[in-house]
Enzyme design. Sequence first.
Site, PDB file in Angstrom:
ATOM      1  N   ARG A 234      79.970  50.743  42.929  1.00 39.23           N
ATOM      2  CA  ARG A 234      79.916  49.385  43.446  1.00 39.23           C
ATOM      3  C   ARG A 234      78.485  49.097  43.888  1.00 39.23           C
ATOM      4  NH1 ARG A 234      84.020  48.663  41.206  1.00 39.23           N
ATOM      5  NH2 ARG A 234      86.029  47.937  42.024  1.00 39.23           N
ATOM      6  N   GLU A 263      77.143  40.154  43.110  1.00 37.56           N
ATOM      7  CA  GLU A 263      77.443  39.737  41.734  1.00 37.56           C
ATOM      8  C   GLU A 263      77.990  38.308  41.705  1.00 37.56           C
ATOM      9  OE1 GLU A 263      80.166  42.680  40.287  1.00 37.56           O
ATOM     10  OE2 GLU A 263      78.721  44.307  40.530  1.00 37.56           O
ATOM     11  N   HIS A 281      78.663  44.505  35.072  1.00 31.56           N
ATOM     12  CA  HIS A 281      79.921  45.057  35.599  1.00 31.56           C
ATOM     13  C   HIS A 281      80.976  45.122  34.493  1.00 31.56           C
ATOM     14  CE1 HIS A 281      82.379  45.591  39.552  1.00 31.56           C
ATOM     15  NE2 HIS A 281      82.784  46.410  38.602  1.00 31.56           N
TER      16      HIS A 281
END
Length: 315
Positions: A234, A263, A281
Amino acid sequence: MAMAKIGVLVICPMLSYLEEELDKRFNLFRLWEAPSKSEFLTQNSDSIRAVVGSASFGADSELIDALPNLEIVSSFCVGLDKIDLVKCKERGIRVTNTPDVLTDDVADAAIGLILATLRRICVADGFVRSGLWKNGDFELTSKFSGKSVGIIGLGRIGSAIAKRAEAFGCPISYHSRSKKPNINYKYYSTVVDLAANSEILVVACALTEETRNIVNRIVLDALGPKGIIINIGRGAHVDESELVAALIEGRIGGAGLDVYQREPEVPEQLFGLENVVLLSHVASDTVETCTAMADLVIANLEAHFLHKPLLTPVL
């Protein structure tokens, strides 16, 4: 039980297959289509008994409080950092995720990032496409095989990355909350020691308060100017401002990143760095894996409402 009447709330746009299959089985609510989130929840809160979240949006305390009849949160990812687990436990709300099915793809992506970063694959591709090859050969790069790989978090994904790196002849070491039994890899009790003894540092742990910013300036300096960092965990695992500074100042050798702190915002300072590989991602985003993850989300919801054991329970 007629499941078609059961209200299921999807937080954000997801795989079309998942939305279509949920729509076939349940009374599906799409939160992002509502002009006003608060008005939508006020009007529909009593009807919603399940929430489907993702790696970006889950079930925070505000949402849980707004849904008095919520029974289950079925997450379309393995990470749990977007779900208020404490509140779910207090309310007796069940929680599921999608472990195992995405392990191989995320581990594959980690190896891909290592190779792309060390061998400058993206830069070399641009070198050919731009016609620069006609003016001379591409610069020499750095090999992967045999380099020491340190992994933060030796769970399912970390172990799969280790297995793949072993095939490249890489010595493996790791850091986790405690030493794993029956594991031959070298264990380091601190991330700083792991980084100091690694040429490639891979972040593969779950995001918790203890692992937030687990990679800070001290860790990056321990990794050193020839070391590279790979993050498929993460964004919040890494102090992003310190990472950017370390890359710009040449205090680490490179980075392969699939995740970021805010993000889809990515630090623009990274865009011009040729020793950095950036993904959006997508480490688990293959057709095969996302379909399997969607099937697992649906199977958990069906199991819950049919009063059967959950397939992948967290709570």
